[in-house]
Design a protein around this motif. Sequence first.
Motif, PDB file in Angstrom:
ATOM      1  N   UNK A 143       3.114  24.491  67.221  1.00 31.63           N
ATOM      2  CA  UNK A 143       4.298  24.428  66.726  1.00 31.63           C
ATOM      3  C   UNK A 143       5.297  25.266  67.789  1.00 31.63           C
ATOM      4  N   UNK A 144       6.651  24.877  67.780  1.00 29.06           N
ATOM      5  CA  UNK A 144       7.404  25.291  68.657  1.00 29.06           C
ATOM      6  C   UNK A 144       7.789  26.789  68.387  1.00 29.06           C
ATOM      7  N   UNK A 145       7.904  27.293  67.289  1.00 28.87           N
ATOM      8  CA  UNK A 145       7.915  28.815  67.058  1.00 28.87           C
ATOM      9  C   UNK A 145       6.883  29.408  67.720  1.00 28.87           C
ATOM     10  N   UNK A 146       5.506  28.851  67.583  1.00 25.16           N
ATOM     11  CA  UNK A 146       4.414  29.769  68.257  1.00 25.16           C
ATOM     12  C   UNK A 146       4.468  29.673  69.661  1.00 25.16           C
ATOM     13  N   UNK A 147       4.710  28.599  70.330  1.00 27.05           N
ATOM     14  CA  UNK A 147       4.949  28.537  71.797  1.00 27.05           C
ATOM     15  C   UNK A 147       6.052  29.136  72.257  1.00 27.05           C
ATOM     16  N   UNK A 148       7.263  29.125  71.569  1.00 23.72           N
ATOM     17  CA  UNK A 148       8.368  30.058  71.893  1.00 23.72           C
ATOM     18  C   UNK A 148       7.922  31.618  71.985  1.00 23.72           C
ATOM     19  N   UNK A 149       7.166  31.916  71.188  1.00 20.97           N
ATOM     20  CA  UNK A 149       6.667  33.472  71.301  1.00 20.97           C
ATOM     21  C   UNK A 149       5.905  33.808  72.490  1.00 20.97           C
ATOM     22  N   UNK A 150       4.863  32.756  72.617  1.00 19.36           N
ATOM     23  CA  UNK A 150       3.906  32.994  73.800  1.00 19.36           C
ATOM     24  C   UNK A 150       4.792  32.780  75.152  1.00 19.36           C
ATOM     25  N   UNK A 151       5.701  32.036  75.353  1.00 15.60           N
ATOM     26  CA  UNK A 151       6.668  31.886  76.339  1.00 15.60           C
ATOM     27  C   UNK A 151       7.221  33.038  76.743  1.00 15.60           C
ATOM     28  N   UNK A 152       8.023  33.634  75.578  1.00 15.76           N
ATOM     29  CA  UNK A 152       8.988  34.540  75.750  1.00 15.76           C
ATOM     30  C   UNK A 152       8.137  35.752  76.529  1.00 15.76           C
ATOM     31  N   UNK A 153       6.651  35.953  75.797  1.00 24.41           N
ATOM     32  CA  UNK A 153       5.947  37.069  76.350  1.00 24.41           C
ATOM     33  C   UNK A 153       5.637  36.957  77.882  1.00 24.41           C
ATOM     34  N   UNK A 154       5.246  35.589  77.986  1.00 30.03           N
ATOM     35  CA  UNK A 154       4.974  35.497  79.620  1.00 30.03           C
ATOM     36  C   UNK A 154       6.002  35.610  80.654  1.00 30.03           C
ATOM     37  N   UNK A 155       7.365  35.357  80.135  1.00 26.51           N
ATOM     38  CA  UNK A 155       8.681  35.315  80.853  1.00 26.51           C
ATOM     39  C   UNK A 155       8.959  36.929  80.930  1.00 26.51           C
ATOM     40  N   UNK A 156       8.679  37.764  80.238  1.00 26.71           N
ATOM     41  CA  UNK A 156       8.877  39.256  80.138  1.00 26.71           C
ATOM     42  C   UNK A 156       8.057  39.925  81.297  1.00 26.71           C
ATOM     43  N   UNK A 157       6.706  39.359  81.318  1.00 29.03           N
ATOM     44  CA  UNK A 157       5.944  39.765  82.223  1.00 29.03           C
ATOM     45  C   UNK A 157       6.333  39.399  83.651  1.00 29.03           C
ATOM     46  N   UNK A 158       6.676  38.358  83.716  1.00 28.40           N
ATOM     47  CA  UNK A 158       7.256  37.747  85.319  1.00 28.40           C
ATOM     48  C   UNK A 158       8.344  38.579  85.528  1.00 28.40           C
TER      49      UNK A 158
END
Length: 398
Positions: free
Chosen positions: A63-78
């Motif tokens: 789902x978009x909501x699930x991927x959005x959460x994963x992507x947000x976490x990845x961007x914060x790491x970067x």
Amino acid sequence: MSFFPKIAFLYEVEEYLTKVFRNNELITALGTQEAENKYQSLLSHLSHPPAFTTVRVNTHLASVKHVKKLLFEEIQKQFKGLCVPVLEHPKLQDILLIPVIGPRRDLKKYSSEVIVGAQCGYAVLRGAHVYVPGIVSTSRFVKAGDLVSVYSDIEGKCKRGAKEFDGVKVFLGNGISELSRSEIFSSSGPLKGLGVRMTEPVYLSPSFDNVLPSHLFLQNLPSVVVSHVLNPQPGERILDMCAAPGGKTTHLATLMHDQGEVIAMDKIANKVKKIKQNAELLQLNCIKAFYFDGIKALSVEKREDKQEGPPFLPESFDRILLDAPCSGMGQRPNMAYSSTLKEVTSYQPLQRKLFTVPGSIRVLVNLSATADLLLGEANSLEHGKGSKAAEARRCFSI
């Protein structure tokens, strides 16, 4: 005020383009100065990256909501604590937008320099690190671990392996060299892999190297819009005539819930392999890719009953998508467009042939392709009042 110089064309190409922008219809509607301002603004925007990085969610897998959460976490790491939002597009439900931060005008410049080719430089402005094949030159004593300033050789005049370069170069930001100069320009042959890890890019945009590869597809917004416009339905048979590398092909299959059939073709064999790789990565099974020329995709002649691939009968498809080969003039960022007028105008005959292939519902996809064709019509009619000339002018008066 622009951070980078406006895009530069060869004189003959610049003259060709201005015939469309400086025409009586546009000047009458806007006034001479406003028409010129719009043209110069367009040239300036083309040399800068878009305001958002656009990614398409593979809704076939998550789902978009699930991927959005994963992507947000990845961007914060970067970005190490810098809070950059991940936004949902207000109208396109499978699109996520990440704001691009920049230009950052206060970055310190280091004495050690790395010069990269123009294409590598454009990738850096979209969030990529610098890989060894893109490096043209470094300062004399660069070592692994050194802080370096990265510049783009936008005119392609720096000699490979040079120890200094005083030509036209554009500052892209700072990073840490992963290799020494001697390793980068090793006599044993060209290296691959990471050359400079960008730590302070002029435009801060996330890197998508191996980031959720089966769940995200990095794709420009206009390329995403067209698949929604075509509106493929589950169970239909769709033809993508010039499909490589497969962004729109895989999007069509996703919108169809992987039900039906998407026929993708391209006339370059290695590009067909890329379509198949992307389909496999995104776990889409309804895509069939063929090495075939789109001009010959459809034929009224009878074919063998057991023949699976092209050519196909015109009535074989519910919808046809065409992203015709074009000049690529609208790709951003681009600071120096090196194609000649002959190269720019060479796409028009091919586009006409592809546009007239018989078939079903068709969407003319690529803005540059449409513009190339309309520019050709406008120039052939000079500044007359023909409908195609008027259409070309309207296309560029937006």
